[in-house]
Design an enzyme around this catalytic site. Structure first.
Site, short mmCIF file in Angstrom:
data_model
loop_
_atom_site.label_atom_id
_atom_site.label_comp_id
_atom_site.label_asym_id
_atom_site.label_seq_id
_atom_site.Cartn_x
_atom_site.Cartn_y
_atom_site.Cartn_z
N ARG A 103 17.04 42.65 -43.47
CA ARG A 103 17.31 43.86 -44.27
C ARG A 103 18.63 44.51 -43.86
NH1 ARG A 103 13.00 46.74 -46.94
NH2 ARG A 103 11.50 45.20 -47.65
N ARG A 157 19.33 51.07 -46.47
CA ARG A 157 19.51 52.53 -46.46
C ARG A 157 20.06 53.12 -45.18
NH1 ARG A 157 13.60 53.35 -48.56
NH2 ARG A 157 13.57 51.43 -47.37
N ARG A 200 23.83 52.40 -54.14
CA ARG A 200 22.45 52.49 -54.64
C ARG A 200 22.31 53.65 -55.62
NH1 ARG A 200 18.27 53.17 -56.31
NH2 ARG A 200 16.18 53.16 -55.44
N ASP A 228 15.36 41.11 -54.03
CA ASP A 228 14.05 41.46 -53.45
C ASP A 228 13.07 40.34 -53.74
OD1 ASP A 228 12.69 43.99 -52.16
OD2 ASP A 228 11.22 43.06 -53.48
N TYR A 272 1.03 41.36 -53.63
CA TYR A 272 1.58 42.47 -54.43
C TYR A 272 1.14 42.37 -55.89
CZ TYR A 272 4.57 43.82 -50.51
OH TYR A 272 5.02 44.24 -49.29
O1 CP3 Z 1 17.70 41.52 -45.95
C1 CP3 Z 1 18.49 41.98 -46.82
O2 CP3 Z 1 19.38 42.79 -46.54
C2 CP3 Z 1 18.40 41.43 -48.23
C3 CP3 Z 1 17.67 42.19 -49.18
C4 CP3 Z 1 16.15 42.28 -49.12
C5 CP3 Z 1 15.47 43.41 -49.62
N1 CP3 Z 1 14.14 43.16 -49.58
C6 CP3 Z 1 16.11 44.64 -50.12
C7 CP3 Z 1 15.32 45.86 -50.29
C8 CP3 Z 1 15.18 41.36 -48.72
C9 CP3 Z 1 15.36 40.00 -48.06
C10 CP3 Z 1 13.91 41.92 -49.03
C11 CP3 Z 1 12.64 41.22 -48.79
C12 CP3 Z 1 11.38 41.92 -49.05
N2 CP3 Z 1 11.08 42.80 -50.04
C13 CP3 Z 1 10.19 41.66 -48.32
C14 CP3 Z 1 10.05 40.65 -47.22
C15 CP3 Z 1 10.59 41.11 -45.93
C16 CP3 Z 1 9.79 42.19 -45.28
O3 CP3 Z 1 10.37 43.27 -45.05
O4 CP3 Z 1 8.61 41.96 -44.99
C17 CP3 Z 1 9.18 42.49 -48.86
C18 CP3 Z 1 7.75 42.58 -48.39
C19 CP3 Z 1 9.75 43.20 -49.96
C20 CP3 Z 1 9.06 44.13 -50.89
C21 CP3 Z 1 9.66 45.47 -50.83
N3 CP3 Z 1 10.91 45.81 -51.30
C22 CP3 Z 1 9.07 46.65 -50.32
C23 CP3 Z 1 7.69 46.73 -49.69
C24 CP3 Z 1 9.99 47.68 -50.51
C25 CP3 Z 1 9.76 49.14 -50.22
C26 CP3 Z 1 9.83 49.46 -48.80
C27 CP3 Z 1 11.17 50.00 -48.46
O5 CP3 Z 1 11.75 49.57 -47.44
O6 CP3 Z 1 11.61 50.89 -49.19
C28 CP3 Z 1 11.15 47.12 -51.08
C29 CP3 Z 1 12.40 47.84 -51.43
C30 CP3 Z 1 13.68 47.30 -50.88
N4 CP3 Z 1 14.05 45.99 -50.82
C31 CP3 Z 1 14.75 48.09 -50.38
C32 CP3 Z 1 15.78 47.19 -50.01
C33 CP3 Z 1 17.14 47.54 -49.48
C34 CP3 Z 1 14.78 49.61 -50.31
C35 CP3 Z 1 14.80 50.19 -51.69
C36 CP3 Z 1 15.92 51.16 -51.94
O7 CP3 Z 1 17.06 50.96 -51.51
O8 CP3 Z 1 15.66 52.15 -52.64
#
Ligand code: CP3
Length: 341
Positions: free
Chosen positions: A23, A27, A36, A73, A148
């Site tokens: 990640r 943020r 964003r 994502d 999910y």
């Molecule tokens: O790693 C990176 O920088 C690449 C981008 C990436 C994101 N999500 C961006 C993201 C990757 C590889 C993911 C994978 C992801 N997404 C997973 C597997 C990895 C893990 O953390 O277990 C999962 C379970 C998700 C599903 C997901 N996406 C959730 C549960 C959430 C909300 C939680 C949160 O952190 O807000 C997201 C949103 C998300 N995906 C954000 C980002 C940068 C934040 C949203 C935002 O910027 O408003």
């Protein structure tokens, strides 16, 4: 061109372990928050190749990292299959929960057309990336995506999916089959669009007994690895079965992944005993130690580096970086791993 991270995945230990951060685009970076806000919704950012490429590259401008990871994502797959997916600010993903009857409405033929913008993001990043940097693509593994799709949101115990799998095994198998095929097509397309290596995020490999772990984690991931390599011979694949605990040895042997991502609860010495000699590992600093920073973090980084000194090692966190993480702590982490203090 020499790509240290890709070479490590291929089994060649580097004198200084290559480093990326799960990640890493997100943020905790003000420049991410700025883009964003401009993009509109989170999914609009994922489907905007120009902005998604920009945020993919942001962490590499700030830190000496060895890889860029595609900004997208794991939930773009259900979205592309036609399930309603929304991201609520401060709450996380919300999907319209899928029922056995709803499976027939999923549209596998729509997958790649819908994901074309994501593939364009990869092409853009590839052409902007320095040749020594590795480009990582990814998808969520079927079980994690299914949790999910069935619950309609994240949960701590994945009970809805676990009950669905046990009470409606035929419908569940159908869903997993759809997700296996979708993952193969999507990862093959990512590798053809420029990804050097792909990571399978099985973020919810915890909470499964050994029988369910074999059925829902090992077997679908094995099929994906085989299916991708049937189309892209020699494709490099990192598996990240978060929470796999004592099952990691079997996961590696059965799936054939090139490298294994370790979560932070995995003891370094225990992993060393369960995994074949020479198997590349990735991980596994607790993100909360990075958030807290200071001497405790440096001590733990050193322990992890020493613990994996006898095999190819990619330094990483054991799960995604937390939004509240101070940037100065990331600088401290990079300097420590790269041996500059
Ligand atoms: O790693 C990176 O920088 C690449 C981008 C990436 C994101 N999500 C961006 C993201 C990757 C590889 C993911 C994978 C992801 N997404 C997973 C597997 C990895 C893990 O953390 O277990 C999962 C379970 C998700 C599903 C997901 N996406 C959730 C549960 C959430 C909300 C939680 C949160 O952190 O807000 C997201 C949103 C998300 N995906 C954000 C980002 C940068 C934040 C949203 C935002 O910027 O408003």
């Amino acid at each position: 061109m020499h790509k240290p991270l890709l070479e490590t995945v291929a089994g060649l230990r580097q004198a200084t372990p290559p480093l990326w951060i799960m990640r890493q685009a997100g943020r905790y970076l003000p420049e991410y928050r700025e883009v964003r806000a401009r993009a509109g919704s989170f999914l609009e950012l994922c489907y905007n190749p120009e902005l998604a490429a920009e945020v993919t590259l942001q962490p590499l401008r700030r830190f000496d990292l060895d890889a860029a990871i595609l900004f997208s994502d794991i939930l773009v797959i259900p979205d592309a299959l036609g399930q309603t997916v929304r991201f609520e600010v401060g709450e996380g993903p919300r999907l319209e929960p899928i029922s056995p009857e709803g499976l027939g409405k999923l549209r596998p033929d729509n997958l790649i057309p819908h994901l074309m913008p994501v593939l364009e993001t990869l092409q853009r990043v590839k052409s902007a990336l320095a040749p020594e940097k590795t480009l990582i693509g990814f998808c969520g593994s079927p079980w994690t995506i299914a949790t999910y799709m069935i619950a309609g949101q994240g949960s701590t115990d994945q009970a809805a999916a676990r009950i669905f799998a046990l009470t409606q095994p035929d419908a569940f198998k159908h869903l997993i089959d759809i997700l296996v095929e979708a993952s193969i097509a999507y990862l093959v397309a990512q590798l053809r669009a420029g990804a050097d290596v792909v990571q399978l995020f099985e973020s919810w490999a915890l909470n499964l007994d050994e029988v369910s772990f074999r059925a829902q984690v090992i077997e679908p991931n094995r099929r994906i690895v085989a299916g991708v390599r049937a189309e892209v011979p020699g494709a490099r694949i990192i598996g990240f079965p978060r929470g796999a605990a004592g099952m990691i040895g079997e996961y590696v042997a059965a799936t054939g992944v090139d490298a294994l991502g370790l979560d932070y609860a995995m003891p370094v010495g225990f992993a060393g005993k369960l995994l074949p000699q020479g198997l590349p590992v990735q991980g596994n600093l607790d993100p909360i130690r990075l958030l807290a920073g200071g001497a405790q973090m440096e001590r733990r980084i050193d322990e992890i580096l020493e613990g994996f000194a006898n095999r190819p090692h990619i330094f990483n966190l054991g799960h995604g970086i937390l939004p509240e993480t101070p940037i100065a702590h990331v600088d401290q982490l990079v300097a420590r791993v790269k041996g500059r203090n």
